[in-house]
Scaffold this active site. Structure first.
Site, short mmCIF file in Angstrom:
data_model
loop_
_atom_site.label_atom_id
_atom_site.label_comp_id
_atom_site.label_asym_id
_atom_site.label_seq_id
_atom_site.Cartn_x
_atom_site.Cartn_y
_atom_site.Cartn_z
N TRP A 101 0.91 -1.25 0.02
CA TRP A 101 0.01 -0.08 0.13
C TRP A 101 1.09 1.44 0.24
CZ3 TRP A 101 -4.61 -1.15 -1.67
CH2 TRP A 101 -5.23 -2.35 -1.68
N ASP A 171 -1.70 6.52 6.44
CA ASP A 171 -2.43 5.59 6.25
C ASP A 171 -2.80 4.92 7.57
OD1 ASP A 171 -3.86 3.93 5.38
OD2 ASP A 171 -3.05 3.70 3.28
N LYS A 195 -11.36 -1.96 6.77
CA LYS A 195 -10.50 -2.60 7.68
C LYS A 195 -10.84 -2.53 9.02
CE LYS A 195 -8.40 -3.22 3.27
NZ LYS A 195 -7.01 -2.07 3.84
C1 LIG Z 1 -7.13 -1.87 2.41
C2 LIG Z 1 -5.88 -0.92 2.48
C3 LIG Z 1 -6.32 0.27 1.62
C4 LIG Z 1 -6.79 0.59 0.04
O1 LIG Z 1 -7.87 0.15 0.79
P1 LIG Z 1 -8.72 0.78 -0.21
O2 LIG Z 1 -10.39 1.22 0.14
O3 LIG Z 1 -9.29 -0.12 -0.97
O4 LIG Z 1 -9.33 1.65 -1.62
C5 LIG Z 1 -4.86 1.22 1.41
N1 LIG Z 1 -3.85 1.18 2.62
C6 LIG Z 1 -4.05 -0.35 3.43
C7 LIG Z 1 -3.17 0.16 4.49
C8 LIG Z 1 -5.05 -1.04 3.31
O5 LIG Z 1 -4.81 -1.78 4.53
#
Ligand SMILES: *Cc1c(COP(=O)(O)O)cnc(C)c1O
Length: 362
Positions: A101, A171, A195
């Site tokens: 990511w 993030d 998540k």
């Molecule tokens: C799942 C995830 C993403 C992507 O998320 P989307 O909502 O599908 O774009 C980005 N960063 C992390 C750390 C993730 O776990």
């Protein structure tokens, strides 16, 4: 009805109490005669839903008043572009690449300016967090970017990097609300909610107010300017109403549980049950260096692909589902988010012990 123990990395397990409440309110939300899905986002009823959700989140995370809370669409992935489009005034940013990511975010930023990779753990399949005490931070960097919990590889920063005074952007998708956080140390934090918080389809961005300006990269679409959403309280266009409603319920659930310090303690207890077993097992091994282990995502392997597959299948048949690891790591991964009860982790470990007893080399 029979519920399984769901170890999915996302979309993932939600608190059962929350699902039941939503079920009860499905046909008639609080005397309106309609569900939240059928309601105008401009209605008084929805207005109180979104405002209460924001207030509860602010309370949970102790978000300072000079930060805006934005409920946005496009997932965490759209933030990979929104961050540089809104922040890259000098067209320079520094990225710490600790997984897929973070790498995607770094690659996306290259479209908009000079995105430097100032540290990485790619050399060892992202199984650790690089030393971030003496980073080669660029003097003209607009920000330093991290992915705080690496969902796929199961690592987490235990200490934030020294950004040498530069703005930190993080993030936090897979550690969102898993423990207390000092929001004031970041310029922007964002997380896809599917998540650890709610259903898929929304990202929450917490943005320091002084970073919300009209001074964005030329050509930035209206919908991708933080200012558009900040000026309109996340209602410039139709937001993901149902997702906001569900997240609001999870915020209330978290508050009732005692807030983020209590969640942290619970999450540490849960993770210890699994990690302690992995450390003592002769069959299963964790894939991450101990100091950097995530409380949320726990990858492990047997070292034998066939045995991994056999385990995943047997576990699934026994009601422990979505344990297959990400395709880039192989093996297994147990995501044990806030809503996974301690009993779920205990039952998984008991199952693993039994499997090891039946399939180990005697
Ligand atoms: C799942 C995830 C993403 C992507 O998320 P989307 O909502 O599908 O774009 C980005 N960063 C992390 C750390 C993730 O776990």
């Amino acid at each position: 009805m029979s519920r399984v123990y769901n170890f999915s990395a996302g979309p993932a397990v939600l608190p059962e109490e929350v699902l039941k409440e939503a079920q009860e309110e499905m046909l008639d939300y609080r005397g309106t005669g309609m569900s939240v899905m059928e309601m105008s986002h401009r209605s008084k009823m929805f207005d109180s839903i979104i405002q209460e959700a924001e207030a509860d989140l602010r309370e949970l995370m102790q978000i300072p008043s000079n930060y805006k809370v934005l409920f946005l669409q496009g997932g965490a992935s759209l933030q990979f572009a929104m961050v540089p489009m809104n922040l890259m005034k000098n067209k320079v940013a520094d990225y710490i690449v600790t997984g897929q990511w973070a790498k995607k975010a770094w690659q996306e930023a290259q479209k908009y300016g000079k995105a430097n990779k100032i540290a990485s753990s790619e050399d060892k399949t992202y199984s650790y967090i690089p030393d971030c005490t003496e980073l080669p931070v660029s003097p003209d960097a607009d920000y330093v970017y991290i992915c705080e919990n690496n969902t796929i590889y199961g690592t987490k920063y235990k200490k934030l990097p020294d950004t040498k005074g530069k703005l930190l952007v993080a993030d936090i998708s897979s550690c969102f609300l898993s423990e207390p956080v000092d929001v004031s140390r970041y310029g922007i934090l964002f997380g896809g909610v599917q998540k650890n918080v709610g259903p898929a389809g929304m990202v929450i961005a917490i943005v320091r107010e002084d970073l919300i300006t009209e001074d964005v990269l030329p050509g930035t679409p209206t919908m991708m300017q933080y200012k558009t959403h900040a000026d309109n309280d996340s209602m410039y266009n139709t937001p993901n109403c149902f997702c906001i409603y569900m997240c609001g319920k999870v915020f209330k659930w978290l508050r009732n549980m005692g807030g983020l310090s209590v969640m942290k303690q619970r999450n540490e207890e849960k993770a210890a049950i699994l990690y302690d077993y992995l450390d003592s097992s002769k069959m299963f091994k964790g894939t991450v260096v101990k100091e950097d282990r995530s409380l949320m995502n726990v990858p492990f392997v047997t070292g034998d692909k066939e045995l991994d597959a056999k385990f995943v299948e047997a576990a699934s048949a026994a009601g422990f589902v979505n344990l297959k690891g990400h395709r880039t790591v192989g093996g297994m991964r147990a995501s044990i988010y806030n809503a996974m009860p301690k009993e779920g982790v205990e039952a998984l470990v008991a199952f693993m012990k039994k499997f090891e007893g039946e399939n180990g080399n005697v």
